[in-house]
Every structure is written in structure tokens, then in C-alpha cells.
Design a protein around this motif. Structure first.
Motif, short mmCIF file in Angstrom:
data_model
loop_
_atom_site.label_atom_id
_atom_site.label_comp_id
_atom_site.label_asym_id
_atom_site.label_seq_id
_atom_site.Cartn_x
_atom_site.Cartn_y
_atom_site.Cartn_z
N THR A 32 12.95 8.21 -3.63
CA THR A 32 13.27 9.22 -2.49
C THR A 32 12.18 10.00 -2.49
OG1 THR A 32 15.92 9.89 -2.60
CG2 THR A 32 14.41 11.35 -1.54
N ALA A 33 10.64 10.36 -1.27
CA ALA A 33 10.06 11.45 -1.09
C ALA A 33 10.52 12.78 -2.17
CB ALA A 33 9.51 11.41 -0.46
N PRO A 34 9.67 13.67 -2.17
CA PRO A 34 9.81 15.06 -2.26
C PRO A 34 10.01 15.82 -0.91
CG PRO A 34 7.41 15.01 -3.65
CD PRO A 34 8.05 13.55 -2.18
N GLU A 35 9.84 14.80 -0.44
CA GLU A 35 10.30 16.11 1.50
C GLU A 35 11.81 15.72 1.69
OE1 GLU A 35 7.84 13.34 1.56
OE2 GLU A 35 6.72 15.02 0.99
N GLY A 36 12.50 14.82 0.45
CA GLY A 36 14.11 13.76 0.80
C GLY A 36 14.00 13.06 1.63
N GLU A 37 13.43 12.29 1.89
CA GLU A 37 13.57 10.77 2.03
C GLU A 37 13.90 9.89 1.42
OE1 GLU A 37 11.22 8.59 6.43
OE2 GLU A 37 10.79 9.79 5.39
N LYS A 38 14.44 8.90 1.34
CA LYS A 38 14.62 7.56 0.60
C LYS A 38 13.21 6.64 1.27
CE LYS A 38 18.90 6.43 -0.19
NZ LYS A 38 20.29 5.30 0.38
N VAL A 39 12.27 6.78 0.11
CA VAL A 39 11.18 5.59 0.65
C VAL A 39 11.29 4.32 0.28
CG1 VAL A 39 9.68 7.52 0.91
CG2 VAL A 39 9.35 6.84 -1.12
N PHE A 40 11.81 4.35 -0.74
CA PHE A 40 12.27 2.83 -1.22
C PHE A 40 13.14 2.24 -1.94
CE2 PHE A 40 11.72 0.50 -5.62
CZ PHE A 40 10.70 -0.54 -5.44
N ALA A 41 13.56 1.33 -2.10
CA ALA A 41 14.66 0.46 -2.68
C ALA A 41 14.47 -0.73 -3.73
CB ALA A 41 15.77 0.47 -1.88
N PHE A 52 11.76 -3.30 -1.12
CA PHE A 52 11.75 -2.39 0.55
C PHE A 52 10.71 -0.96 0.43
CE2 PHE A 52 15.27 -5.29 0.73
CZ PHE A 52 14.44 -6.74 1.09
N GLN A 53 9.83 -1.01 0.43
CA GLN A 53 9.65 0.05 1.02
C GLN A 53 8.82 0.52 2.82
OE1 GLN A 53 6.05 0.65 -1.64
NE2 GLN A 53 5.38 2.71 -1.03
N ILE A 54 8.91 1.83 2.66
CA ILE A 54 8.72 2.17 4.26
C ILE A 54 7.17 2.48 4.37
CG2 ILE A 54 10.94 3.48 4.90
CD1 ILE A 54 9.61 6.38 4.47
N PHE A 55 6.80 2.50 6.05
CA PHE A 55 5.98 2.28 5.86
C PHE A 55 4.98 3.42 6.14
CE2 PHE A 55 6.20 -1.69 8.62
CZ PHE A 55 4.60 -2.91 8.22
N ALA A 56 5.81 4.84 6.38
CA ALA A 56 5.49 5.59 6.47
C ALA A 56 4.69 6.65 4.97
CB ALA A 56 6.18 6.80 7.15
N SER A 57 5.86 6.22 4.04
CA SER A 57 5.24 6.67 2.64
C SER A 57 3.81 5.83 2.15
CB SER A 57 6.37 5.59 1.75
OG SER A 57 5.81 3.79 1.69
N ILE A 58 3.09 5.05 2.87
CA ILE A 58 2.24 4.78 2.51
C ILE A 58 0.79 4.92 3.68
CG2 ILE A 58 2.10 3.19 1.14
CD1 ILE A 58 1.48 0.97 3.22
N GLU A 59 0.77 6.25 4.82
CA GLU A 59 0.13 6.01 5.89
C GLU A 59 -1.12 6.39 5.66
OE1 GLU A 59 0.77 7.81 10.53
OE2 GLU A 59 2.55 8.34 9.02
N GLY A 60 -1.57 6.16 5.72
CA GLY A 60 -3.28 6.47 5.35
C GLY A 60 -4.42 6.29 3.78
N LYS A 61 -3.33 5.65 3.10
CA LYS A 61 -3.56 5.31 2.13
C LYS A 61 -3.99 3.52 2.01
CE LYS A 61 -0.07 8.45 0.34
NZ LYS A 61 0.97 8.49 -0.36
N HIS A 62 -3.41 2.75 2.46
CA HIS A 62 -3.45 1.69 2.68
C HIS A 62 -3.75 1.12 4.52
CE1 HIS A 62 -2.65 1.53 -1.88
NE2 HIS A 62 -1.67 2.40 -1.37
N PRO A 63 -5.30 1.30 4.53
CA PRO A 63 -5.41 0.36 6.65
C PRO A 63 -5.29 -0.71 6.49
CG PRO A 63 -7.26 1.37 5.25
CD PRO A 63 -6.27 2.21 3.51
N MET A 64 -5.27 -1.17 5.31
CA MET A 64 -4.94 -2.67 5.29
C MET A 64 -3.19 -3.44 5.98
SD MET A 64 -4.83 -2.04 1.69
CE MET A 64 -6.02 -2.28 1.40
N VAL A 65 -2.16 -2.19 5.09
CA VAL A 65 -1.11 -2.64 5.50
C VAL A 65 -0.39 -2.38 6.95
CG1 VAL A 65 1.01 -2.64 4.66
CG2 VAL A 65 -0.68 -2.33 3.15
N SER A 66 -0.52 -3.20 7.91
CA SER A 66 -0.94 -2.66 9.40
C SER A 66 -0.16 -3.44 10.18
CB SER A 66 -2.36 -1.56 10.28
OG SER A 66 -1.94 -2.14 11.09
N ARG A 67 1.16 -3.78 10.95
CA ARG A 67 1.69 -4.40 11.62
C ARG A 67 2.83 -4.07 11.98
NH1 ARG A 67 5.96 -6.07 9.71
NH2 ARG A 67 6.08 -6.21 7.35
#
Length: 125
Positions: A32-41, A52-67
Motif C-alpha cells: 500500500t502506498a503512503p497515501e493508502g492506495e493498494k499499488v501491488f499484489a 500485479f502493479q498499477i501503472f500509476a505507481s511508476i508514473e514518470g519513473k519508467h517511461p518505457m512502461v507505457s501501453r
């Protein structure tokens, strides 16, 4: 090398957990992210593990992960007692291809998950 556990990026983690639970997977770890959202299982079924990981958790960090959802990735999962598993699973998800014997000797069926990834389940003689 000992194993591989794909980390699959998804938009809706809870929907993915719900879908894979229908396939017999259970959540064995979550982040769970510090904001309280579950981001990974981390989900397992026997010796098969998916992350499984949500796209939003890596936004701006790994631009090659975009689809868009889905893509050219096919997850090939070997199972025992495929007919029994197929009979159970076809009541809970939409099957793309019914049980069939392939030219290379496997018995297989395929389905599409809630993220548009194709899963093929196989039993080899």
C-alpha cells in the motif's frame, strides 16, 4: 536461475485480484502506498506466481512502461488435471478457445483476463 515471476502492470488492481481469484490464485502479499492506495499484489496458485502493479505507481519513473491494456504478452501456464480445471473455470470466466489437443501434444485452452492479457493453460503428456 531458479524461477520467474512476471510483474504485470494493470490499471485496476482490485479488479485484477478479483479476476485471478476466480482462477484459483490467492493474494500472498500486498503493498500500500503512503497515501493508502493498494499499488501491488503478489498472487500465487501452486508454484505459479504473478505480481500485479498499477501503472500509476511508476508514473514518470519508467517511461518505457507505457501501453494500453493487454498486448502481445501471452502467459503460458502448465497445470495438472486440465479437464477438471477447465470444467471449473469455464463457469467463472469467458473462455476464448475450448480444450484442444495441439500438434505438439499438449492439451490446452485459452482465456483473456480483465486486462486483455491472454492466458493459455496447458497439460503435457
Amino acid at each position: 536461475m531458479k524461477s520467474i515471476s512476471p510483474n504485470i502492470f494493470v490499471n485496476d488492481l482490485q479488479a485484477t485480484i478479483t479476476f485471478y481469484a476466480k482462477l484459483g490464485f490467492t493474494v500472498t502479499d500486498e503493498v500500500t502506498a503512503p497515501e493508502g492506495e493498494k499499488v501491488f499484489a503478489l498472487m500465487t496458485n501452486g508454484s505459479v506466481t504473478f505480481m500485479f502493479q498499477i501503472f500509476a505507481s511508476i508514473e514518470g519513473k519508467h517511461p518505457m512502461v507505457s501501453r494500453a491494456d493487454g498486448g502481445s504478452l501471452l502467459l503460458y501456464i502448465t497445470v495438472d488435471n486440465i479437464r477438471q480445471y477447465y470444467d471449473y473455470i469455464k463457469e467463472h470466466v469467458t473462455v476464448l478457445t475450448d480444450l484442444e489437443k495441439t500438434f505438439y501434444g499438449a492439451i490446452e485452452f485459452s482465456l483473456c483476463d480483465n486486462n486483455n492479457y491472454m492466458l493459455t493453460f496447458a497439460e503435457h503428456d
